[in-house]
Structure formats: C-alpha cells, structure tokens
Design a protein around this motif. Structure first.
Motif, mmCIF file in Angstrom:
data_model
loop_
_atom_site.group_PDB
_atom_site.id
_atom_site.type_symbol
_atom_site.label_atom_id
_atom_site.label_comp_id
_atom_site.label_asym_id
_atom_site.label_seq_id
_atom_site.Cartn_x
_atom_site.Cartn_y
_atom_site.Cartn_z
ATOM 1 N N LEU A 98 2.860 7.356 28.005
ATOM 2 C CA LEU A 98 2.285 6.936 26.946
ATOM 3 C C LEU A 98 2.950 7.186 25.769
ATOM 4 O O LEU A 98 3.118 6.336 24.692
ATOM 5 C CB LEU A 98 0.901 7.416 26.693
ATOM 6 C CG LEU A 98 -0.026 6.803 25.977
ATOM 7 C CD1 LEU A 98 -0.224 5.291 25.718
ATOM 8 C CD2 LEU A 98 -1.436 7.557 25.828
ATOM 9 N N PHE A 99 3.643 8.440 25.664
ATOM 10 C CA PHE A 99 4.100 9.145 24.496
ATOM 11 C C PHE A 99 5.474 8.303 24.153
ATOM 12 O O PHE A 99 6.202 8.617 23.163
ATOM 13 C CB PHE A 99 4.263 10.484 24.533
ATOM 14 C CG PHE A 99 3.579 11.095 23.137
ATOM 15 C CD1 PHE A 99 3.993 10.668 22.195
ATOM 16 C CD2 PHE A 99 2.852 12.194 23.463
ATOM 17 C CE1 PHE A 99 3.443 11.396 20.978
ATOM 18 C CE2 PHE A 99 2.141 12.918 22.283
ATOM 19 C CZ PHE A 99 2.636 12.411 21.204
ATOM 20 N N ASP A 100 6.202 7.930 25.206
ATOM 21 C CA ASP A 100 7.530 7.719 25.361
ATOM 22 C C ASP A 100 7.900 6.337 24.352
ATOM 23 O O ASP A 100 7.476 5.303 24.658
ATOM 24 C CB ASP A 100 8.217 7.456 26.699
ATOM 25 C CG ASP A 100 9.652 7.448 26.798
ATOM 26 O OD1 ASP A 100 10.182 6.879 25.935
ATOM 27 O OD2 ASP A 100 10.097 7.749 27.971
ATOM 28 N N PHE A 130 -0.962 12.233 20.843
ATOM 29 C CA PHE A 130 -0.443 10.969 20.678
ATOM 30 C C PHE A 130 -1.430 10.377 19.532
ATOM 31 O O PHE A 130 -0.864 9.529 19.010
ATOM 32 C CB PHE A 130 -0.650 10.372 22.276
ATOM 33 C CG PHE A 130 -0.852 8.827 22.137
ATOM 34 C CD1 PHE A 130 0.538 8.248 21.995
ATOM 35 C CD2 PHE A 130 -1.831 8.136 22.035
ATOM 36 C CE1 PHE A 130 0.691 6.836 22.062
ATOM 37 C CE2 PHE A 130 -1.886 6.535 22.037
ATOM 38 C CZ PHE A 130 -0.491 6.057 22.220
ATOM 39 N N MET A 131 -2.719 10.525 19.678
ATOM 40 C CA MET A 131 -3.611 9.963 18.652
ATOM 41 C C MET A 131 -3.274 10.061 17.267
ATOM 42 O O MET A 131 -3.149 9.310 16.459
ATOM 43 C CB MET A 131 -5.033 10.490 18.924
ATOM 44 C CG MET A 131 -5.717 9.751 20.331
ATOM 45 S SD MET A 131 -7.452 10.051 20.602
ATOM 46 C CE MET A 131 -7.443 11.811 20.924
ATOM 47 N N GLU A 140 -13.097 7.117 18.180
ATOM 48 C CA GLU A 140 -13.321 5.466 18.549
ATOM 49 C C GLU A 140 -12.410 5.346 19.876
ATOM 50 O O GLU A 140 -12.423 4.248 20.706
ATOM 51 C CB GLU A 140 -12.608 4.672 17.385
ATOM 52 C CG GLU A 140 -13.759 4.331 16.415
ATOM 53 C CD GLU A 140 -15.108 3.957 16.850
ATOM 54 O OE1 GLU A 140 -14.893 3.075 17.879
ATOM 55 O OE2 GLU A 140 -16.212 4.403 16.417
ATOM 56 N N TYR A 141 -10.908 6.079 19.739
ATOM 57 C CA TYR A 141 -9.997 5.776 20.907
ATOM 58 C C TYR A 141 -10.491 6.326 22.226
ATOM 59 O O TYR A 141 -10.350 5.507 23.247
ATOM 60 C CB TYR A 141 -8.707 6.417 20.374
ATOM 61 C CG TYR A 141 -7.504 6.058 21.351
ATOM 62 C CD1 TYR A 141 -6.875 4.896 21.370
ATOM 63 C CD2 TYR A 141 -7.180 6.998 22.376
ATOM 64 C CE1 TYR A 141 -5.844 4.344 22.135
ATOM 65 C CE2 TYR A 141 -5.905 6.653 23.121
ATOM 66 C CZ TYR A 141 -5.528 5.342 23.144
ATOM 67 O OH TYR A 141 -4.304 4.830 23.971
ATOM 68 N N LEU A 142 -10.914 7.475 22.079
ATOM 69 C CA LEU A 142 -11.521 8.262 23.457
ATOM 70 C C LEU A 142 -12.673 7.213 23.887
ATOM 71 O O LEU A 142 -12.950 6.939 25.173
ATOM 72 C CB LEU A 142 -11.906 9.364 23.179
ATOM 73 C CG LEU A 142 -10.902 10.406 22.822
ATOM 74 C CD1 LEU A 142 -11.418 11.912 22.317
ATOM 75 C CD2 LEU A 142 -9.626 10.587 23.745
ATOM 76 N N LYS A 178 -13.492 21.531 19.383
ATOM 77 C CA LYS A 178 -13.615 20.262 18.663
ATOM 78 C C LYS A 178 -12.984 19.179 19.556
ATOM 79 O O LYS A 178 -13.816 18.420 19.662
ATOM 80 C CB LYS A 178 -12.864 20.143 17.156
ATOM 81 C CG LYS A 178 -13.025 19.081 16.586
ATOM 82 C CD LYS A 178 -12.292 19.237 15.001
ATOM 83 C CE LYS A 178 -12.084 17.783 14.744
ATOM 84 N NZ LYS A 178 -10.687 17.259 14.481
ATOM 85 N N GLN A 179 -12.001 19.387 20.051
ATOM 86 C CA GLN A 179 -11.347 18.285 21.264
ATOM 87 C C GLN A 179 -12.383 18.177 22.263
ATOM 88 O O GLN A 179 -12.751 17.331 22.805
ATOM 89 C CB GLN A 179 -10.082 18.993 21.640
ATOM 90 C CG GLN A 179 -8.925 18.880 20.855
ATOM 91 C CD GLN A 179 -7.703 19.168 21.391
ATOM 92 O OE1 GLN A 179 -7.554 19.570 22.954
ATOM 93 N NE2 GLN A 179 -6.445 19.038 20.838
ATOM 94 N N GLN A 180 -12.956 19.203 22.942
ATOM 95 C CA GLN A 180 -13.902 19.271 24.047
ATOM 96 C C GLN A 180 -15.128 18.473 23.381
ATOM 97 O O GLN A 180 -15.477 17.539 24.378
ATOM 98 C CB GLN A 180 -14.565 20.651 24.252
ATOM 99 C CG GLN A 180 -13.498 21.396 24.888
ATOM 100 C CD GLN A 180 -13.591 23.077 25.191
ATOM 101 O OE1 GLN A 180 -15.097 23.283 25.069
ATOM 102 N NE2 GLN A 180 -12.613 23.945 25.553
#
Ligand SMILES: [Zn+2]
Ligand SMILES: [Zn+2]
Length: 233
Positions: A98-100, A130-131, A140-142, A178-180
């Motif tokens: 995804l990152f490439d 990435f985000m 929103e993306y998740l 926070k990510q969790q």
C-alpha cells in the motif's frame, strides 16, 4: 478461537512446505483458524490446483482445524496480477505494498479491492503512518475500510526468509491507546498473521499473544466474517 491468517506453502517461491505438513504443524501448535495465503507470483495460473489441494487437505482435518484458502497479492510492477484477473474463488486476499510508490494501487486500496471481487485484508502495513503521509482523516479512512469489510493485519512474523524482524507498527499499536480507540470506534476488523514460510520456523507465543490482546481489548476480528463468507467447504 486462535487465528493465523497469513501463511505460505510450496506454492510460494519462497516457501517449501506441503500444505498438509503445514496444516498438521499448525494443528499441533494450537491454531484454530488457519489462512493459507501463498503469493500470487508463486501460484501464477495454478489457482485451481492450489485451491483444490488446500481445500481437500482442509476437509481431511476439518474436525481439528478450520482452514481458509487465501492469496497474498503483490501490487509492485514486476509481480502484479494480470489485468482484469478476479479472485472470486478465494476466501480472501491479503494486499501488499500500500505504501510503495511503485504500487499500481497508487494508494487507492478500496478501488483496487473492488475490482478483485474478493474479501480483503491489508498485509503487514503501518496503516497509521500511511494515513499520516497521505494527510487522511484517520477515523474516516478506517471507517471506510470497515464499511467495506477490509481488515487490517497485525503481522507478528519473525520471518527469516524476508528478513528477521519485528514489525514496529504492531509494537506501536499494542502500546498506543489513541490508535486502539480509533480502530475500535471505526469498527475495523483486525487479524493476526505470522506470515510463516517454514512450518517449524514459528513462534506460537507471538500468535497467541496478539490473539489474546485483540480478545481482551474487545477488538473486532474477521474470524466470523470470513467463515460465514467461505467460498466452498
Ligand atoms: Zn514470501
Ligand atoms: Zn506473506
């Protein structure tokens, strides 16, 4: 139910195990749901042969382990899928790179996944970096991923074939409240994959630990979703 949704057999150029030997080893090691996900550039046009072998072996041991037939998709120029190829007969796919910047997804995972016509997860990707790099709104993306039933893999590999390492993004996620919280609020499904390439080169404690972490902290996993959407038994 202990899952490992990322593993390789002789159908990957970097793998050697007979599917039956892999499945037997994972039964022994205590896995309840195993995803076999050989590389698309190893399977090439042997999709039918691969699926038949995985499914026939799965059937043989169905009282001891659930096995899904998946495929790991490289999206770099030299290894990409033939244009227009559909993956409808696979239980799911894992998407790489995804990152490439050379990936022909060009960062647009959902459009790519829709064309494949297959359930999908994101393999070994630092989604939060990435985000950030794309300036995306994280929630929103998740949420968008979640609404499209795309899951995110915690890759707990100690993979000697592609580099012996511990993924920093996984370590970060275990510690980052926070990510969790974002992942939970977005309802994103999270999977565990060891990405094994040799059946004995395995660390069940890392797999168990990640499974337990997801369970104890109330994360959604793709386990039931993938079982309910299996293509064939
Ligand atoms: Zn590999
Ligand atoms: Zn892999």
């Amino acid at each position: 139910m202990i899952m490992d949704l990322h593993s390789h057999t002789k159908y990957s150029n970097c793998g050697i195990d007979e599917p039956e030997d892999l499945i037997l080893a994972r039964i022994e090691q205590g896995i309840d749901l195993l995803g076999v996900t050989d590389h698309n550039h190893g399977i090439l046009c042997r999709d039918e042969q691969y699926q038949e072998e995985i499914r026939a072996t799965a059937k043989k041991y169905a009282d001891k382990i659930k096995v899904l037939c998946g495929i790991e998709i490289c999206t770099q120029p030299d290894y990409r899928l033939p244009e227009g190829k559909k993956l409808s007969n696979y239980d799911y796919c894992l998407i790489e790179n995804l990152f490439d910047p050379t990936s022909h997804m060009r960062g647009d995972l959902l459009s790519y996944v829709k064309k494949l016509d297959c359930n999908a997860g994101i393999a070994h990707t630092d989604l939060f970096s990435f985000m950030k790099s794309q300036g995306l709104d994280e929630y929103e993306y998740l949420k968008n991923l979640s609404e499209n039933n795309v899951f995110w893999e915690l890759n707990v590999s100690f993979d000697k074939i592609h580099g012996y390492r511990e993924h920093a993004y996984v370590k970060e996620f275990f510690e980052n409240a926070k990510q969790q919280d974002l992942v939970k609020r977005a309802g994103l499904m999270v999977s565990v994959g060891f990405d094994g390439h040799r059946r004995y080169d395995y660390d069940i404690n890392r797999v168990m630990g990640a499974n337990l972490f997801l369970k104890e902290n109330g994360f959604k996993t793709p386990i039931q979703y993938l079982i309910d959407n299996k293509k064939r038994t």
